[in-house]
Design a protein around this motif. Structure first.
Motif, PDB file in Angstrom:
ATOM      1  N   ALA A 164      35.883  37.309  42.958  1.00  0.00           N
ATOM      2  CA  ALA A 164      34.925  38.426  42.970  1.00  0.00           C
ATOM      3  C   ALA A 164      35.591  39.709  43.444  1.00  0.00           C
ATOM      4  O   ALA A 164      35.424  40.784  42.847  1.00  0.00           O
ATOM      5  CB  ALA A 164      33.722  38.086  43.848  1.00  0.00           C
ATOM      6  N   THR A 165      36.379  39.613  44.510  1.00  0.00           N
ATOM      7  CA  THR A 165      37.071  40.799  45.031  1.00  0.00           C
ATOM      8  C   THR A 165      38.110  41.289  44.033  1.00  0.00           C
ATOM      9  O   THR A 165      38.271  42.496  43.811  1.00  0.00           O
ATOM     10  CB  THR A 165      37.739  40.480  46.373  1.00  0.00           C
ATOM     11  OG1 THR A 165      36.739  40.040  47.300  1.00  0.00           O
ATOM     12  CG2 THR A 165      38.429  41.712  46.936  1.00  0.00           C
ATOM     13  N   TRP A 166      38.808  40.356  43.414  1.00  0.00           N
ATOM     14  CA  TRP A 166      39.806  40.722  42.390  1.00  0.00           C
ATOM     15  C   TRP A 166      39.149  41.464  41.234  1.00  0.00           C
ATOM     16  O   TRP A 166      39.655  42.499  40.787  1.00  0.00           O
ATOM     17  CB  TRP A 166      40.492  39.452  41.886  1.00  0.00           C
ATOM     18  CG  TRP A 166      41.312  39.659  40.650  1.00  0.00           C
ATOM     19  CD1 TRP A 166      42.584  40.153  40.577  1.00  0.00           C
ATOM     20  CD2 TRP A 166      40.910  39.405  39.290  1.00  0.00           C
ATOM     21  NE1 TRP A 166      42.994  40.219  39.260  1.00  0.00           N
ATOM     22  CE2 TRP A 166      41.988  39.776  38.456  1.00  0.00           C
ATOM     23  CE3 TRP A 166      39.743  38.899  38.713  1.00  0.00           C
ATOM     24  CZ2 TRP A 166      41.928  39.645  37.069  1.00  0.00           C
ATOM     25  CZ3 TRP A 166      39.680  38.767  37.338  1.00  0.00           C
ATOM     26  CH2 TRP A 166      40.767  39.152  36.523  1.00  0.00           C
ATOM     27  N   ARG A 180      36.306  36.802  31.723  1.00  0.00           N
ATOM     28  CA  ARG A 180      36.567  35.386  31.446  1.00  0.00           C
ATOM     29  C   ARG A 180      37.305  34.734  32.606  1.00  0.00           C
ATOM     30  O   ARG A 180      36.968  33.623  33.031  1.00  0.00           O
ATOM     31  CB  ARG A 180      37.387  35.231  30.162  1.00  0.00           C
ATOM     32  CG  ARG A 180      36.630  35.500  28.878  1.00  0.00           C
ATOM     33  CD  ARG A 180      37.459  35.131  27.668  1.00  0.00           C
ATOM     34  NE  ARG A 180      37.810  33.709  27.665  1.00  0.00           N
ATOM     35  CZ  ARG A 180      38.616  33.146  26.773  1.00  0.00           C
ATOM     36  NH1 ARG A 180      39.164  33.888  25.814  1.00  0.00           N
ATOM     37  NH2 ARG A 180      38.871  31.857  26.826  1.00  0.00           N
ATOM     38  N   ARG A 181      38.293  35.439  33.134  1.00  0.00           N
ATOM     39  CA  ARG A 181      39.044  34.889  34.278  1.00  0.00           C
ATOM     40  C   ARG A 181      38.169  34.846  35.521  1.00  0.00           C
ATOM     41  O   ARG A 181      38.216  33.891  36.294  1.00  0.00           O
ATOM     42  CB  ARG A 181      40.291  35.741  34.519  1.00  0.00           C
ATOM     43  CG  ARG A 181      41.205  35.171  35.587  1.00  0.00           C
ATOM     44  CD  ARG A 181      42.577  35.840  35.576  1.00  0.00           C
ATOM     45  NE  ARG A 181      43.485  35.150  36.462  1.00  0.00           N
ATOM     46  CZ  ARG A 181      43.699  35.481  37.736  1.00  0.00           C
ATOM     47  NH1 ARG A 181      43.055  36.514  38.248  1.00  0.00           N
ATOM     48  NH2 ARG A 181      44.541  34.805  38.486  1.00  0.00           N
ATOM     49  N   PHE A 182      37.363  35.880  35.714  1.00  0.00           N
ATOM     50  CA  PHE A 182      36.461  35.915  36.871  1.00  0.00           C
ATOM     51  C   PHE A 182      35.470  34.756  36.827  1.00  0.00           C
ATOM     52  O   PHE A 182      35.227  34.075  37.827  1.00  0.00           O
ATOM     53  CB  PHE A 182      35.735  37.259  36.896  1.00  0.00           C
ATOM     54  CG  PHE A 182      34.507  37.297  37.760  1.00  0.00           C
ATOM     55  CD1 PHE A 182      34.582  37.071  39.125  1.00  0.00           C
ATOM     56  CD2 PHE A 182      33.263  37.567  37.202  1.00  0.00           C
ATOM     57  CE1 PHE A 182      33.446  37.106  39.922  1.00  0.00           C
ATOM     58  CE2 PHE A 182      32.112  37.607  37.984  1.00  0.00           C
ATOM     59  CZ  PHE A 182      32.212  37.377  39.350  1.00  0.00           C
ATOM     60  N   CYS A 212      28.170  40.017  35.090  1.00  0.00           N
ATOM     61  CA  CYS A 212      28.959  40.395  33.911  1.00  0.00           C
ATOM     62  C   CYS A 212      28.067  40.978  32.813  1.00  0.00           C
ATOM     63  O   CYS A 212      28.415  41.993  32.187  1.00  0.00           O
ATOM     64  CB  CYS A 212      29.717  39.180  33.380  1.00  0.00           C
ATOM     65  SG  CYS A 212      31.062  38.632  34.457  1.00  0.00           S
ATOM     66  N   LEU A 213      26.917  40.356  32.576  1.00  0.00           N
ATOM     67  CA  LEU A 213      25.991  40.876  31.572  1.00  0.00           C
ATOM     68  C   LEU A 213      25.478  42.261  31.960  1.00  0.00           C
ATOM     69  O   LEU A 213      25.387  43.163  31.125  1.00  0.00           O
ATOM     70  CB  LEU A 213      24.810  39.919  31.398  1.00  0.00           C
ATOM     71  CG  LEU A 213      25.041  38.688  30.521  1.00  0.00           C
ATOM     72  CD1 LEU A 213      23.843  37.750  30.606  1.00  0.00           C
ATOM     73  CD2 LEU A 213      25.300  39.102  29.080  1.00  0.00           C
ATOM     74  N   ALA A 214      25.154  42.410  33.238  1.00  0.00           N
ATOM     75  CA  ALA A 214      24.626  43.692  33.717  1.00  0.00           C
ATOM     76  C   ALA A 214      25.633  44.813  33.525  1.00  0.00           C
ATOM     77  O   ALA A 214      25.252  45.959  33.241  1.00  0.00           O
ATOM     78  CB  ALA A 214      24.240  43.581  35.186  1.00  0.00           C
TER      79      ALA A 214
END
Length: 296
Positions: free
Chosen positions: A265-267, A255-257, A217-219
Motif C-alpha cells: 500500500a505504501t509502495w 496489478r502488483r499492488f 483501484c477502481l476509485a
C-alpha cells in the motif's frame, strides 16, 4: 504547563501531507488559463492556505481526536507519546483554524467560502458527534473533496479574482476528488488493527484487505478514464493521450499492488499517486490551452 517543542508542533502539522492540496490549488491556477502576472501575491497566499494552513489544521484536528487510536497504531506521534502535553493539540487545532480563516479573507469571498467548507469538513471528519472517519465511505469522501476538489476550485477562483470557475474546471475538480477517495483508502491500510479495536469502520476493516484494495483501484482508475473521454470530447487529444498513458502505467502498478495490498500500500501510494497527480496537471494544462485558444 510544559510547552511542546517546535519539532513536536511541526510533526503534529505533518508537512509531508501538504503537497496534495497545494498541487491541486496549483492545478486550479493553471486550469483558469489566466496569466500569473500581477497575481503572484494571491497565488502564494493561496498555496499557503491550501497546505500550511487548511491541510495542517486538518492534521492537528485529526491527531487530537485520534489520540486514542494513535496510541495503538502510532504511539510515537506527538500526542500519545507525551511530547504534546495536556490540551496543546486541541489548542493548536483551534488557533490554526482561525489563522486559516484570517488568511482566506484576503483571497476573496469565493476562496473564503471554499476554505470554510474545507475546515468544516476537517472538523467533521475527526471530531464528534459527526466523526465521519468512523465510516470509510463518508470519511474518505470528505478528505478527498477537501484535499483535491476544493483546493483546485480555490486556485481557479483566486485567479479569476473571486468569480466561480467555469463548468469544465468544476467537473475535473470533482472527478479528481472522486479518484482521491482511493488515495485516502490506501492510507487506511497502515491502521487496520487500531481502527478495528476502536470501532472505526475504514474500508479495509469493512471490506477486508483485498476488497478495500480493489475499491481503491477502481476509485482511482474510473474517474481518470472519464477525464480521458472528456479531454477527447473537448478536442485536446494530446492531453488525453498523456492522461491515458499515465493511467495505463497505473493499471500495471495496480496489478502488483493487488497481489499483496497490505505489504505494498505504501509502495503504491508513492508511485501510483505520483502518476495520478501528473495526470491532474495534464488535465489542467488542457483547460489552459482551451482558454488561451478562446482569448486569442
Amino acid at each position: 504547563m510544559q510547552r511542546p517543542a517546535l519539532s513536536a508542533i511541526a510533526e503534529l502539522l505533518k508537512p509531508i501531507t501538504w503537497f496534495p492540496p497545494m498541487w491541486a490549488f496549483a492545478c486550479g491556477v493553471v486550469a483558469s488559463g489566466l496569466p500569473a502576472q500581477g497575481r503572484w501575491p494571491l497565488i502564494i497566499a493561496g498555496v499557503l492556505l491550501a497546505g500550511p494552513f487548511v491541510c495542517a489544521t486538518s492534521q492537528a484536528v485529526n491527531d487530537w481526536f485520534d489520540r486514542h487510536v494513535d496510541a495503538i497504531n502510532e504511539p510515537h506521534r506527538p500526542i500519545p507519546s507525551g511530547r504534546m502535553p495536556g490540551r496543546w493539540g486541541l489548542g493548536i487545532a483551534i488557533v490554526w483554524t482561525l489563522l486559516s480563516l484570517l488568511l482566506a479573507t484576503s483571497l476573496g469571498v469565493t476562496a473564503l467560502l471554499a476554505a470554510g467548507v474545507g475546515l468544516l469538513l476537517a472538523w467533521a471528519y475527526s471530531a464528534p458527534p459527526m466523526r465521519l472517519k468512523r465510516n470509510g465511505w463518508w470519511g474518505n469522501s470528505a478528505c478527498a473533496l477537501c484535499y483535491e476538489g476544493l483546493a483546485w476550485l480555490t486556485g481557479a477562483a483566486v485567479m479569476s479574482l473571486g468569480d466561480w470557475p467555469e463548468a469544465r474546471s468544476v467537473g475535473l475538480a470533482l472527478l479528481y476528488s472522486a479518484g482521491a477517495h482511493g488515495i485516502m483508502t490506501l492510507n487506511d491500510f497502515k491502521s487496520i488493527e487500531g481502527d478495528r479495536r476502536m470501532g472505526i469502520a475504514s474500508l479495509p476493516v469493512q471490506l477486508g484487505v483485498q476488497g478495500a484494495a480493489r475499491v481503491a483501484c477502481l476509485a482511482m482508475a474510473v474517474p481518470q478514464a472519464v477525464v480521458v473521454g472528456l479531454l477527447l470530447h473537448w478536442q485536446t487529444p494530446l492531453h488525453a493521450a498523456i492522461v491515458a498513458t499515465l493511467l495505463a502505467v497505473q493499471l500495471l502498478l495496480m496489478r502488483r499492488f493487488l497481489a499483496d495490498p497490505l505489504a505494498r500500500a505504501t509502495w503504491y501510494s508513492a508511485n501510483g499517486v505520483l502518476l495520478y497527480v501528473l495526470g491532474m496537471l495534464a488535465s489542467a494544462l488542457a483547460l489552459r490551452s482551451l482558454a488561451v485558444g478562446v482569448t486569442s
